[in-house]
Every structure is written in structure tokens, then in C-alpha cells.
Design a protein around this motif. Structure first.
Motif, short mmCIF file in Angstrom:
data_model
loop_
_atom_site.label_atom_id
_atom_site.label_comp_id
_atom_site.label_asym_id
_atom_site.label_seq_id
_atom_site.Cartn_x
_atom_site.Cartn_y
_atom_site.Cartn_z
N LEU A 19 0.84 -1.21 0.00
CA LEU A 19 0.00 0.00 0.00
C LEU A 19 0.87 1.25 0.00
CD1 LEU A 19 -2.72 1.45 0.19
CD2 LEU A 19 -2.58 1.19 2.68
N ARG A 20 1.88 1.28 0.86
CA ARG A 20 2.75 2.47 0.93
C ARG A 20 3.49 2.69 -0.38
NH1 ARG A 20 6.83 2.16 4.10
NH2 ARG A 20 6.71 -0.08 4.50
N LEU A 21 3.93 1.60 -1.02
CA LEU A 21 4.62 1.72 -2.31
C LEU A 21 3.70 2.30 -3.37
CD1 LEU A 21 7.16 1.16 -4.00
CD2 LEU A 21 6.24 -1.13 -4.43
N ARG A 22 2.49 1.78 -3.42
CA ARG A 22 1.52 2.28 -4.40
C ARG A 22 1.21 3.75 -4.18
NH1 ARG A 22 -4.38 -0.38 -5.67
NH2 ARG A 22 -4.79 0.85 -7.53
N LEU A 23 1.05 4.14 -2.94
CA LEU A 23 0.76 5.54 -2.63
C LEU A 23 1.97 6.44 -2.89
CD1 LEU A 23 -1.28 5.05 0.65
CD2 LEU A 23 -2.15 5.88 -1.54
N ALA A 24 3.16 5.95 -2.59
CA ALA A 24 4.38 6.74 -2.81
C ALA A 24 4.57 7.07 -4.29
CB ALA A 24 5.59 6.00 -2.27
N ARG A 25 4.14 6.18 -5.16
CA ARG A 25 4.26 6.44 -6.60
C ARG A 25 3.48 7.68 -7.02
NH1 ARG A 25 3.65 0.19 -7.84
NH2 ARG A 25 5.85 -0.39 -7.71
N GLY A 26 2.43 8.00 -6.28
CA GLY A 26 1.66 9.21 -6.55
C GLY A 26 2.05 10.37 -5.66
N GLY A 27 3.12 10.17 -4.87
CA GLY A 27 3.58 11.22 -3.97
C GLY A 27 2.74 11.36 -2.71
N HIS A 28 1.93 10.34 -2.42
CA HIS A 28 1.04 10.40 -1.26
C HIS A 28 1.72 9.83 -0.02
CE1 HIS A 28 -2.06 11.28 -4.17
NE2 HIS A 28 -1.81 10.14 -4.79
N ASP A 29 1.52 10.50 1.10
CA ASP A 29 2.00 10.02 2.39
C ASP A 29 0.86 9.24 3.03
OD1 ASP A 29 3.79 9.77 4.58
OD2 ASP A 29 2.74 11.38 5.62
N TYR A 30 1.20 8.12 3.67
CA TYR A 30 0.18 7.26 4.30
C TYR A 30 0.44 7.17 5.80
CZ TYR A 30 -2.25 3.05 5.81
OH TYR A 30 -3.05 2.16 6.50
N ARG A 31 -0.62 7.33 6.56
CA ARG A 31 -0.56 7.11 8.01
C ARG A 31 -1.77 6.32 8.44
NH1 ARG A 31 2.08 6.95 12.14
NH2 ARG A 31 1.73 8.75 13.39
N MET A 32 -1.53 5.36 9.31
CA MET A 32 -2.61 4.64 9.96
C MET A 32 -2.85 5.38 11.28
SD MET A 32 -3.39 2.25 12.48
CE MET A 32 -4.59 0.96 12.69
N LEU A 33 -4.05 5.86 11.48
CA LEU A 33 -4.37 6.62 12.68
C LEU A 33 -4.78 5.63 13.77
CD1 LEU A 33 -4.88 9.35 14.07
CD2 LEU A 33 -7.21 9.25 13.18
N PHE A 34 -3.92 5.49 14.75
CA PHE A 34 -4.20 4.59 15.86
C PHE A 34 -4.91 5.38 16.94
CE2 PHE A 34 -3.27 2.30 19.75
CZ PHE A 34 -3.57 1.01 19.37
N MET A 35 -6.15 5.01 17.19
CA MET A 35 -6.94 5.77 18.16
C MET A 35 -6.94 5.07 19.52
SD MET A 35 -10.14 6.93 15.79
CE MET A 35 -10.58 5.26 15.35
N ARG A 36 -6.85 5.86 20.55
CA ARG A 36 -6.97 5.34 21.91
C ARG A 36 -7.62 6.40 22.78
NH1 ARG A 36 -0.68 4.63 22.71
NH2 ARG A 36 -0.11 6.48 21.58
N PRO A 37 -8.30 5.99 23.83
CA PRO A 37 -8.99 6.96 24.67
C PRO A 37 -8.00 7.94 25.32
CG PRO A 37 -9.31 4.72 25.49
CD PRO A 37 -8.46 4.63 24.28
N ASN A 38 -8.44 9.19 25.40
CA ASN A 38 -7.61 10.22 25.97
C ASN A 38 -8.54 11.23 26.65
OD1 ASN A 38 -6.45 12.96 25.94
ND2 ASN A 38 -4.68 11.97 25.00
N GLY A 39 -8.39 11.40 27.94
CA GLY A 39 -9.28 12.28 28.70
C GLY A 39 -9.31 13.70 28.18
N ALA A 40 -8.14 14.24 27.82
CA ALA A 40 -8.08 15.62 27.32
C ALA A 40 -8.83 15.75 26.00
CB ALA A 40 -6.63 16.06 27.16
N ASP A 41 -8.68 14.76 25.12
CA ASP A 41 -9.40 14.79 23.85
C ASP A 41 -10.90 14.70 24.07
OD1 ASP A 41 -7.01 14.99 22.51
OD2 ASP A 41 -6.97 12.90 21.86
#
Length: 136
Positions: free
Chosen positions: A89-111
Motif C-alpha cells: 500500500l505504501r509503495l503504491r501511494l508513494a508512486r503518486g507522492g502520497h503520504d500514508y498514516r494509519m491513525l491509531f486511536m486510543r482513549p484520551n481524557g483531554a481529547d
């Protein structure tokens, strides 16, 4: 969004909505970024809709190396494993100049406090799609 959800998405502030179930070509290179809530299988189908270099963030796609170290505080071995999971997936996206991030969510009291504040000020709208019994 689905055809049924189109008006809701516009009401929430979207400028443009793609009906993911509609046949026919997708609009080309018109979006500044992608938030994937479905999974990596669908990301490829929507790549033509992204402007060159547009970022891709997923909550359902494979974790990438930064997730291991920056989000989870894991070491080098996990970084390598996550790199392998997300390589194609990252290779395919990099070919288009796209940056990929998986957003890992976890509970956060301040948020959560920030969300409550936004709700109280009327700047965050909550839509309930359905209610299910607790034993489901």
C-alpha cells in the motif's frame, strides 16, 4: 457516502460527496486528502480522485512503521513487521507522492474533554445512525 447519506454529509459541511456505490468514473484529481474508514482494499479505487501529493489517513488500513514507534512506543522489530504489513500500500501511494498514516486511536481524557466542550458550544454535531441492545 451512500446515496442515502449524501444529504447528511453535505449538512455536516462537505463540499463534494462521492457515492461509493454509484457506477461510472470517479472525479479525477480533485481532493486534497483522504480519510479511509473502510480499509486498504478501497483506497486504491479512490487514488485517481486525489491531487498529487495528497495525504491518506486510515483508521482501518494496515499499520505502517511510524505507528509502531510514534503511536505505540514499540521497538525496531515491530517497526519492521508493520513495514511489511503495509509495504504494498505504501509503495503504491508513494508512486503518486502520497503520504500514508494509519491513525491509531486510543482513549484520551483531554481529547474527550475537548469534544464535550465542542458539543456544548454547538460546534460539533452528533448523528446517531442506530441504537442496538447491549447484548449484541
Amino acid at each position: 457516502a451512500s446515496r442515502e447519506g449524501r444529504e447528511l454529509v453535505f449538512a455536516l459541511g462537505a463540499e463534494e460527496v462521492i457515492d461509493y456505490a454509484a457506477p461510472g468514473p470517479l472525479p479525477l484529481a480533485s481532493f486534497d486528502g483522504m480519510l479511509d474508514l473502510v480499509g486498504a482494499e478501497q483506497i486504491g479505487a479512490f487514488l485517481p480522485t486525489l491531487k498529487p501529493g495528497a495525504p491518506v489517513v486510515s483508521v482501518a488500513g494496515p499499520p505502517e512503521p511510524r505507528t509502531a514507534t510514534e503511536d505505540l512506543g514499540l521497538g525496531f522489530i515491530h517497526r519492521l513487521v508493520f513495514a511489511q504489513f503495509s509495504y504494498s500500500l505504501r509503495l503504491r501511494l508513494a508512486r503518486g507522492g502520497h503520504d500514508y498514516r494509519m491513525l491509531f486511536m486510543r482513549p484520551n481524557g483531554a481529547d474527550l474533554a475537548l469534544l464535550v466542550d465542542l458539543l456544548k458550544k454547538g460546534r460539533l454535531r452528533v448523528e446517531i445512525d442506530g441504537v442496538f441492545p447491549g447484548d449484541r
